[in-house]
Design a protein around this motif. Structure first.
Motif, PDB file in Angstrom:
ATOM      1  N   ARG A 208       0.831  -1.203   0.000  1.00  0.00           N
ATOM      2  CA  ARG A 208       0.000   0.000   0.000  1.00  0.00           C
ATOM      3  C   ARG A 208       0.866   1.253   0.000  1.00  0.00           C
ATOM      4  N   GLN A 212      -0.218   3.353  -2.936  1.00  0.00           N
ATOM      5  CA  GLN A 212      -1.073   4.457  -2.487  1.00  0.00           C
ATOM      6  C   GLN A 212      -0.283   5.722  -2.141  1.00  0.00           C
ATOM      7  N   GLY A 252      -3.975  -2.072  -3.544  1.00  0.00           N
ATOM      8  CA  GLY A 252      -4.441  -1.055  -4.485  1.00  0.00           C
ATOM      9  C   GLY A 252      -4.415  -1.447  -5.942  1.00  0.00           C
TER      10      GLY A 252
END
Length: 278
Positions: A208, A212, A252
C-alpha cells in the motif's frame, strides 16, 4: 468469459502466427464477453515483441538515437499499428526503468531507454503519446523501477531486492513515471521487487505504501494499476495464488495478471477475492 468473470486477456507469442490470426481470436473473445475486455500484449520493441511486425528497435537503441523522443514516437506509432491490426486494446509497454550499469538486468536485454532519467522520461512519454493517440492504451512498467536490478536478477524466477534510499528511488527511478503520468498514461504495472526503504515487508505490487503513498499520492496516477505476473518466482514466498491476489488488491491493484496459461489460476484468484469480499 461469457459469465463476465474475466477482465482481460494477455497474449504471448507461443501460438500467435500472425496479426490477422490474432485479430480473429480477439473478435471471438469480444463476442463471447458481456462486457468490455482489456486485450493486452507486451510489444516493447527489440527482443520483446509478441506479435510479428515490430517495432524493431530496442529501448536501448531508441535512447541512444540523436533524438530519443522522435525515435520513441516512431516506435510507438509502429506498435500501435501492429496492435490495431491484431485487435488488441493495450500494450504492456514502455519499460521505464533507469538502468545503472552496462550489462545489468534491463540493459542486458536492451529494455531500458537510458541511464539518464530525463531521457527515459522523454522517450517513455513520446512512446505513450504515440500509442494512445492511435487508440492503444499504454502501460508504464515496472513501478517504482527495476533499473537498479543487477545482472542475473529476474523477478520472474526469484526474489529481487533493490536496496536504495527512498530519496534516490524518488529522484531517479520514479522520475520517468511523473513524465508518463503527465503524458496521460492509462496503466501502470507494478514491480515484484522489494524496496526496503519504501516497504521492507512487501514487494511493490503488494505494498500500500508503494501504490497508495507514492504512485497514487506523490505521483498522482489515477489510471489502472496492474500487477506483474501473479505466478512470478519473486512472490512464491507470499503464499498461494489466492493469497497473492488478495494482497495485491488490498494494496491497491485494479487488475491482476494471471498469465500461467492455466485457467485454474484465474479461477483461484477470483474465488479468493470473492471470499475476501473484494
Amino acid at each position: 468469459m461469457s459469465k463476465g468473470q474475466v477482465g482481460g486477456v494477455i497474449f504471448f507469442s507461443d501460438n500467435v502466427s500472425s496479426a490477422g490470426q490474432l485479430a480473429s481470436v480477439a473478435a471471438e473473445f469480444r463476442k463471447a464477453s458481456p462486457g468490455p475486455l482489456a486485450l493486452l500484449v507486451d510489444q516493447e520493441g527489440g527482443e520483446v515483441n509478441r506479435i510479428p511486425g515490430g517495432p524493431g528497435l530496442s529501448a536501448k537503441q531508441v535512447g541512444a538515437a540523436a533524438n530519443p523522443a522522435a525515435s520513441a514516437r516512431s516506435q510507438g506509432a509502429t506498435a500501435a499499428a501492429v496492435l490495431r491490426g491484431a485487435g488488441m486494446s493495450g500494450d504492456l509497454a514502455p519499460v521505464l526503468g533507469v538502468y545503472r550499469s552496462a550489462g545489468d538486468f534491463l540493459d542486458s536485454a536492451g529494455r531500458s531507454f537510458s541511464s539518464d532519467p530525463a531521457v527515459v522520461g522523454q522517450a517513455g512519454a513520446a512512446f505513450i503519446s504515440a500509442l494512445q493517440g492511435a487508440g492503444i492504451s499504454a502501460c508504464a512498467k515496472h513501478f517504482p523501477g527495476l533499473g537498479a536490478a543487477s545482472a542475473g536478477a529476474d523477478t520472474d524466477t526469484g526474489p529481487v531486492t533493490i536496496d536504495l534510499p527512498a530519496a534516490t528511488l524518488e529522484s531517479i527511478d520514479m522520475a520517468p513515471y511523473r513524465a508518463a503520468v503527465a503524458a496521460g498514461v492509462r496503466m501502470v504495472m507494478t514491480s515484484w521487487a522489494v524496496y526496503p526503504a519504501l516497504d521492507p515487508a512487501n514487494p511493490a505490487g503488494m505494498s500500500r505504501t508503494v501504490i497508495q503513498t507514492y504512485l497514487r499520492g506523490r505521483i498522482g496516477f489515477r489510471g489502472t494499476v496492474i500487477t506483474d505476473a501473479l505466478e512470478a518466482g519473486a512472490v512464491a514466498r507470499y503464499g498461494s495464488t489466492g493469497n497473492r491476489a488478495v494482497a495485491a488488491v488490498r494494496a491497491g491493484a485494479d487488475l491482476l495478471c494471471c498469465s500461467s496459461r492455466d485457467v485454474a489460476q484465474g479461477d483461484e484468484a477470483a474465488a479468493a477475492l470473492a471470499a475476501a469480499g473484494l
